[in-house]
Enzyme design. Structure first.
Site, PDB file in Angstrom:
ATOM      1  N   HIS A 462      53.923  -3.547 -15.842  1.00 27.87           N
ATOM      2  CA  HIS A 462      53.743  -4.487 -16.956  1.00 27.87           C
ATOM      3  C   HIS A 462      54.439  -5.819 -16.646  1.00 27.87           C
ATOM      4  CE1 HIS A 462      53.538  -5.466 -21.377  1.00 27.87           C
ATOM      5  NE2 HIS A 462      54.520  -6.270 -20.997  1.00 27.87           N
ATOM      6  N   GLU A 463      55.717  -5.736 -16.319  1.00 28.56           N
ATOM      7  CA  GLU A 463      56.479  -6.971 -16.078  1.00 28.56           C
ATOM      8  C   GLU A 463      55.967  -7.690 -14.834  1.00 28.56           C
ATOM      9  OE1 GLU A 463      58.027  -7.984 -18.477  1.00 28.56           O
ATOM     10  OE2 GLU A 463      58.284  -6.090 -19.569  1.00 28.56           O
ATOM     11  N   HIS A 466      53.146  -9.873 -15.790  1.00 28.37           N
ATOM     12  CA  HIS A 466      53.618 -11.170 -16.299  1.00 28.37           C
ATOM     13  C   HIS A 466      54.018 -12.078 -15.138  1.00 28.37           C
ATOM     14  CE1 HIS A 466      53.644 -10.466 -20.559  1.00 28.37           C
ATOM     15  NE2 HIS A 466      54.496  -9.474 -20.523  1.00 28.37           N
ATOM     16  N   HIS A 469      51.185 -13.684 -13.454  1.00 32.16           N
ATOM     17  CA  HIS A 469      50.655 -14.762 -14.294  1.00 32.16           C
ATOM     18  C   HIS A 469      51.462 -16.046 -14.048  1.00 32.16           C
ATOM     19  CE1 HIS A 469      48.938 -15.577 -18.630  1.00 32.16           C
ATOM     20  NE2 HIS A 469      48.295 -16.239 -17.711  1.00 32.16           N
TER      21      HIS A 469
HETATM   22 ZN    ZN Z   1      55.074  -8.057 -21.975  1.00 31.35          ZN
END
Ligand code: ZN
Length: 679
Positions: A462-463, A466, A469
């Site tokens: 998940h991280e 990010h 991104h």
């Molecule tokens: Zn998040």
């Protein structure tokens, strides 16, 4: 600056964390802001235009964020009383500066004039202007002078109160611990937790085990402790942190702070002529209106209710007794084991961090052709931290990533990614993006790599989503590069999309291997793990929807005459949505940092909103091939590279060829059995 120079001098501009001393912070920030005010004077005197107004403002904001980011970061990960004091002293200084900027009418007019007059602007430049002008309006630029002053005072108070909320929570968590000498009481707890708890006890000259109130310990106790009294004690301590209830009742109580925060948010929204803070919060979001979000959440709740009730009935049946709140996770874990034959702890030996991280990085290589290599010569804030350099297949430097994985005292709980340096590409300044990736995994024991649970692995993915991104942005201007300028309700798309990969058998084999034997995850374990994915998905969905509806209703229904009605609103929402038992003294809201300390105020729904986007986007990988270069590249170009340089809906449609639909998420959760009709 050309690429070669970039490579050679690649990281000369990284923060030097080891020399970041608390006593230097306040003077440095004062000096930086004084310097910024001087630059601002020059910018304000110039003829309005892209080169004379907007670009220098982009650079100015970049420089401030670049300088402040390490301070704010160390305050979160290696907190000390001195740092905290310095950090808190700076908050109003920064808030004053930015509120002043946001209310600068001359500057606002210069932006508007540039937008109107300059016909040669690129789409990205237009987006920079559009977002900045929106920010000006939301920052109160159109207000009369006395209202502007009030707006600024409120904003400054809010910054301080939100920080105090977080501090109280941290202090309340740190203040509680449980020393246990009797082995019978720790029965059921995972060996890894017990070893670190024994080490903590020894460090304090105590015998037995010392259990602290951090997230991994709390989670482990609730899921595994056979001793019901121990679970109850942990539950009580956790859900009453910073409140009027529980073992530290009244100490660090956040209640008044929450009331004040709600009042100030509402007041500022009203000053700008919004009906309430929820309306204000929705303006820069991807979702169209508060009503649209309510109906989105209610629709999901209705579709999930039946499934949730079935799951709870099954759990009660399995336990064979009435369940209290501190029994749910424990019996759920047992039921999951009996149904799927899987426990989080059983998988730990297969997910040593020295397999997981390289495996994750090689997934990034397969998808996007990028490489991450560790560098040992980069200064960091703690020995746990490793710096990785990110390069394109041709060797070109793309950016950098600090990774800090383990829980320790004085480190904020949870996991997050944050910007260290934003990407800039202009004639004057060229910088590559750098990010922090922070988790709170259980520390490695002596002689062993850290062993992760599968849900830790999902968190890490998940991280990392990010981080991609932030790092793969192609935007040139910092206010729209990476996650900047991306609406809150779309910002979790890349992170939640990445989570899906952690459930693919091919990816699991890349990130796993027994830490002693190297043996791959046995096929039957993989099968059981996958079958556990939809375990209690209805209950989990309802829980998230409860938080989201609570948050939105709290802000949408706020009435100054009645106050925030925090407990009442939560009770009402629970009556409508929740189906699990919750004791009266539960003070969940007092620890709800997302909403009271962070940027998710009237925006917690963003997780579900973005989950729909992520599930729908990920379905394209399912349809076109998991490692299909064309789809991975289209995803990179349409979403990751764009960042905030284009509207979130436009990005989504560019990737998927149509607007998002909720079916993919419901299907993924096993709530919708049928596949949607083909189009
Ligand atoms: Zn998040």
């Amino acid at each position: 600056m050309d690429i070669v120079t970039q490579k050679q001098s690649s990281y000369s501009g990284l923060p030097v964390f080891s020399s970041l001393k608390a006593e230097k912070v306040v003077p440095a920030v004062r000096e930086m802001l004084a310097d910024a005010r001087e630059k601002l004077k020059t910018i304000r005197q110039a003829e309005p235009g892209w080169e004379t107004t907007v670009l220098p403002m982009e650079i100015l904001n970049h420089q401030i964020s670049r300088a402040w980011s390490p301070v704010s970061h160390v305050n979160s990960v290696v907190n000390t009383p001195e740092l905290r004091q310095a950090y808190n002293q700076c908050l109003p200084l920064l808030s004053d500066f930015f509120t002043g900027l946001g209310q600068d009418q001359l500057l606002y007019r210069a932006y508007c004039k540039t937008e109107q007059d300059d016909e040669d602007l690129s789409a990205e430049q237009r987006q920079v202007l559009r977002l900045a002008i929106q920010d000006f309006r939301l920052g109160g630029v159109g207000l009369e002078r006395d209202k502007q002053r009030l707006f600024a005072e409120n904003a400054s108070k809010l910054a301080t109160l939100q920080s105090k909320f977080e501090e109280n929570l941290l202090d309340a968590g740190n203040a509680w611990k449980r020393q246990i000498s009797d082995p019978a009481i720790v029965g059921g707890l995972p060996a890894s937790l017990l070893e670190s708890a024994a080490a903590s006890a020894r460090a304090e000259n105590a015998d037995g085990w010392l259990l602290r109130l951090d997230q991994p310990t709390y989670h482990a106790v609730m899921s595994h402790a056979d001793n019901r009294e121990l679970r109850e004690a942990f539950y009580e301590a956790w859900v009453t942190r910073a409140s009027d209830q529980g073992p530290h009742a009244g100490r660090w109580d956040n209640f008044e702070i929450m009331e004040e925060i709600m009042g100030l948010r509402h007041a500022n929204a009203r000053l700008l002529d919004f009906d309430n803070f929820a309306e204000y919060s929705m303006t820069p979001k991807m979702a169209g209106s508060v009503a649209e979000v309510f109906s989105f959440l209610t629709d999901l709740a209705q579709k999930s209710a039946h499934r949730g009730k079935e799951e709870l009935a099954e759990l009660v049946d399995f336990a064979g007794k009435k369940l209290a709140a501190w029994d749910l996770a424990y019996y759920s874990e047992k039921l999951k084991q009996s149904r799927c034959g899987i426990s989080e702890e059983e998988l730990r030996p297969y997910f040593p961090v020295d397999r997981v991280l390289p495996g994750l990085f090689s997934l990034a290589t397969r998808l996007f052709g990028i490489c991450l290599e560790p560098r040992n010569d980069i200064d960091t804030w703690h020995d746990d931290t490793v710096f990785y350099e990110l390069r394109a297949a041709n060797g070109e430097l793309i950016g950098g990533l600090y990774v800090d994985l383990y829980a320790r005292p004085a480190k904020r709980g949870g996991a997050w990614m944050d910007e260290c340096i934003g990407r800039v590409r202009t004639r004057q300044v060229c910088e590559q993006p750098v990010a922090y990736l922070v988790c709170n995994f259980m520390r490695p024991l002596a002689g062993c790599p850290a062993l992760l649970t599968h849900s830790d692995v999902v968190t890490l993915f998940h991280e990392f989503g990010h981080a991609l991104h932030h790092l793969l942005t192609q935007a040139s201007y910092p206010s729209v590069a990476g996650i900047n300028g991306v609406p809150w309700d779309a910002v979790e798309l890349p992170s939640q999309l990445m989570e899906n990969f952690a459930w693919e058998p091919e990816v699991l084999s890349m990130v796993s291997g027994h830490f002693e034997t190297g043996e791959p995850l046995p096929q039957d374990v993989v099968d059981r793990l996958l079958s556990s994915r939809q375990f209690q998905s209805g209950l989990q969905m309802l829980r998230q929807l409860e938080f989201a509806i609570f948050d939105l209703r709290l802000h949408a229904d706020y009435d100054p005459a009645r106050g925030a009605r925090i407990l009442e609103t939560l009770r009402d929402v629970r009556e409508e949505i929740s189906i699990v038992p919750v004791p009266d003294w539960n003070r969940f809201a007092n620890g709800f940092s997302h909403v009271f300390a962070g940027g998710y105020a009237a925006g917690y729904y963003s997780y579900k909103w973005a989950e729909v986007l992520a599930a729908d986007a990920y379905a394209a990988f399912g349809e076109e091939g998991l490692f299909n270069h064309e789809v991975a590249d289209r995803y990179r170009q349409s979403i990751l590279a764009q960042g905030g340089a284009r509207g979130a809906m436009e990005n989504f449609v560019a990737f998927r060829g149509r607007p998002p639909r909720p079916e993919a998420l419901l299907e993924q959760a096993g709530i919708l059995d049928r596949a949607p009709a083909p189009i």
